[in-house]
Design a protein around this motif. Structure first.
Motif, PDB file in Angstrom:
ATOM      1  N   PRO A 195       0.811  -1.225   0.000  1.00 21.86           N
ATOM      2  CA  PRO A 195       0.000   0.000   0.000  1.00 21.86           C
ATOM      3  C   PRO A 195       0.839   1.267   0.000  1.00 21.86           C
ATOM      4  O   PRO A 195       0.444   2.278  -0.585  1.00 21.86           O
ATOM      5  CB  PRO A 195      -0.812  -0.125   1.300  1.00 21.86           C
ATOM      6  CG  PRO A 195      -0.853  -1.589   1.585  1.00 21.86           C
ATOM      7  CD  PRO A 195       0.468  -2.112   1.123  1.00 21.86           C
ATOM      8  N   GLN A 196       2.014   1.250   0.653  1.00 26.49           N
ATOM      9  CA  GLN A 196       2.819   2.460   0.779  1.00 26.49           C
ATOM     10  C   GLN A 196       3.416   2.913  -0.547  1.00 26.49           C
ATOM     11  O   GLN A 196       3.915   4.028  -0.662  1.00 26.49           O
ATOM     12  CB  GLN A 196       3.939   2.267   1.813  1.00 26.49           C
ATOM     13  CG  GLN A 196       5.094   1.388   1.354  1.00 26.49           C
ATOM     14  CD  GLN A 196       4.834  -0.092   1.605  1.00 26.49           C
ATOM     15  OE1 GLN A 196       3.706  -0.464   1.915  1.00 26.49           O
ATOM     16  NE2 GLN A 196       5.844  -0.915   1.496  1.00 26.49           N
TER      17      GLN A 196
ATOM     18  N   GLU B  71       1.825   3.454  -3.281  1.00 32.07           N
ATOM     19  CA  GLU B  71       0.818   4.056  -4.153  1.00 32.07           C
ATOM     20  C   GLU B  71       1.224   5.430  -4.663  1.00 32.07           C
ATOM     21  O   GLU B  71       1.025   5.759  -5.832  1.00 32.07           O
ATOM     22  CB  GLU B  71      -0.512   4.175  -3.396  1.00 32.07           C
ATOM     23  CG  GLU B  71      -1.615   4.797  -4.235  1.00 32.07           C
ATOM     24  CD  GLU B  71      -2.907   4.936  -3.456  1.00 32.07           C
ATOM     25  OE1 GLU B  71      -3.955   5.060  -4.103  1.00 32.07           O
ATOM     26  OE2 GLU B  71      -2.864   4.939  -2.212  1.00 32.07           O
TER      27      GLU B  71
ATOM     28  N   ASP C 230      -5.126   4.602   5.651  1.00 28.34           N
ATOM     29  CA  ASP C 230      -5.264   3.184   5.329  1.00 28.34           C
ATOM     30  C   ASP C 230      -5.960   2.458   6.475  1.00 28.34           C
ATOM     31  O   ASP C 230      -5.592   2.628   7.632  1.00 28.34           O
ATOM     32  CB  ASP C 230      -3.890   2.544   5.105  1.00 28.34           C
ATOM     33  CG  ASP C 230      -3.209   3.045   3.846  1.00 28.34           C
ATOM     34  OD1 ASP C 230      -3.820   2.927   2.776  1.00 28.34           O
ATOM     35  OD2 ASP C 230      -2.083   3.556   3.947  1.00 28.34           O
TER      36      ASP C 230
ATOM     37  N   HIS D 208      -8.546  -3.833   2.286  1.00 31.11           N
ATOM     38  CA  HIS D 208      -7.737  -2.629   2.465  1.00 31.11           C
ATOM     39  C   HIS D 208      -8.521  -1.437   1.925  1.00 31.11           C
ATOM     40  O   HIS D 208      -8.866  -1.396   0.747  1.00 31.11           O
ATOM     41  CB  HIS D 208      -6.406  -2.777   1.715  1.00 31.11           C
ATOM     42  CG  HIS D 208      -5.578  -1.533   1.729  1.00 31.11           C
ATOM     43  ND1 HIS D 208      -5.163  -0.894   0.592  1.00 31.11           N
ATOM     44  CD2 HIS D 208      -5.099  -0.793   2.759  1.00 31.11           C
ATOM     45  CE1 HIS D 208      -4.451   0.169   0.903  1.00 31.11           C
ATOM     46  NE2 HIS D 208      -4.404   0.260   2.211  1.00 31.11           N
TER      47      HIS D 208
ATOM     48  N   THR E 246      -8.552   2.647   1.448  1.00 32.64           N
ATOM     49  CA  THR E 246      -7.738   3.852   1.424  1.00 32.64           C
ATOM     50  C   THR E 246      -8.623   5.053   1.147  1.00 32.64           C
ATOM     51  O   THR E 246      -9.410   5.041   0.189  1.00 32.64           O
ATOM     52  CB  THR E 246      -6.654   3.777   0.341  1.00 32.64           C
ATOM     53  OG1 THR E 246      -5.788   2.681   0.603  1.00 32.64           O
ATOM     54  CG2 THR E 246      -5.831   5.050   0.296  1.00 32.64           C
TER      55      THR E 246
ATOM     56  N   TYR F 122       4.235  -3.770   4.436  1.00 32.60           N
ATOM     57  CA  TYR F 122       4.373  -2.362   4.775  1.00 32.60           C
ATOM     58  C   TYR F 122       5.825  -2.071   5.109  1.00 32.60           C
ATOM     59  O   TYR F 122       6.470  -2.835   5.832  1.00 32.60           O
ATOM     60  CB  TYR F 122       3.515  -2.005   5.995  1.00 32.60           C
ATOM     61  CG  TYR F 122       2.094  -1.608   5.668  1.00 32.60           C
ATOM     62  CD1 TYR F 122       1.783  -0.292   5.345  1.00 32.60           C
ATOM     63  CD2 TYR F 122       1.071  -2.545   5.702  1.00 32.60           C
ATOM     64  CE1 TYR F 122       0.475   0.074   5.059  1.00 32.60           C
ATOM     65  CE2 TYR F 122      -0.233  -2.187   5.417  1.00 32.60           C
ATOM     66  CZ  TYR F 122      -0.527  -0.865   5.097  1.00 32.60           C
ATOM     67  OH  TYR F 122      -1.816  -0.508   4.812  1.00 32.60           O
TER      68      TYR F 122
END
Length: 250
Positions: free
Chosen positions: A74-75, A77, A185, A211, A213, A239
């Motif tokens: 996710p980080q 993005e 998140d 997840h 966001t 992560y």
């Protein structure tokens, strides 16, 4: 007894004695080995299928499932990455890994689910545009990604087209004057809904990670909610965190 049979086979799988794609003993062989009924053997095999360790390929038999999980970061993005002119981040990244990515995209104008409307701070009656994607790797549906945007800010933009956006929807939002500088998140782990089972072709008993966001502009306005559903047997969520060090400690 069926649990003992499943335990023995599971141990052979996890230890590597039964490698990926290896064929399990036949039902007749297991019945003879453990002196049990056909029903007991089938319950043991069904348990392993439900756990995602084994696949059933009748009439050939049961085989150890080959796992090649997707690493979901996710980080990453908002990081700048070189995308190809034809493909977005998902397609580019996994093509580079030697896999065969594909995504099915639908776009619709809908009344937002209550939780999405709350995260986007919408007034009653406000509509959203949703980009619904099913992402495939090597022919298997791996996850879904449904992104919701206030219709008032994305109407007539590329976001409304059911096709890949090479530079990404985030950049389109920025060009429209809504650059995201912060994201919240949330990660939930639960059993899937019937719709998610259908979209992802999930085996019984497969849990999912969800997840969510929410992206915000510098003014604190929420402009996007993305809901990604990640089957537990197909993903590793990774992560990366870094400790901020004060200048005097450097």
């Amino acid at each position: 007894m069926y649990q003992q049979i499943a335990d023995a086979l599971r141990e052979q799988i996890t230890s590597g004695d039964l490698e990926p794609d290896a064929k399990l003993p036949t039902e007749a062989e297991l019945r003879e080995r453990y002196a049990v009924s056909r029903e007991t053997v089938r319950k043991a095999l069904a348990l392993l299928v439900n756990e995602g360790l084994v696949i059933s390929a009748r009439p050939q038999g049961h085989f150890v499932r080959r796992r090649r999980p997707m690493v979901f970061r996710p980080q990453a993005e908002f990081r700048k990455r070189p995308f190809s002119p034809e493909m977005d981040a998902f397609m580019t990244e996994h093509s580079g890994e030697g896999r065969e990515p594909r995504q099915d995209i639908e776009v619709a104008i809908v009344e937002p689910p209550e939780d999405v409307a709350k995260r986007l701070q919408l007034e009653p009656g406000q509509l959203v545009a949703v980009r619904k994607r099913v992402r495939h790797l090597d022919g298997e549906p791996f996850n879904t990604n449904d992104s919701f945007f206030p219709l008032s800010i994305v109407r007539d933009s590329e976001i409304m087209r059911p096709e890949n956006i090479a530079r990404g929807a985030n950049e389109v939002l920025a060009e429209l004057g809504y650059r995201q500088v912060r994201a919240l998140d949330e990660v939930y782990v639960r059993m899937p809904t019937p719709e998610q089972v259908h979209r992802l072709d999930l085996a019984p008993g497969t849990p999912v990670g969800v997840h969510i966001t929410t992206g915000f502009t510098a003014e604190g306005k929420p402009v996007r909610v993305a809901v990604t559903v990640l089957p537990g047997d197909r993903h590793v969520i990774s992560y990366e965190r870094r400790r901020e060090v004060a200048n005097e400690e450097v």
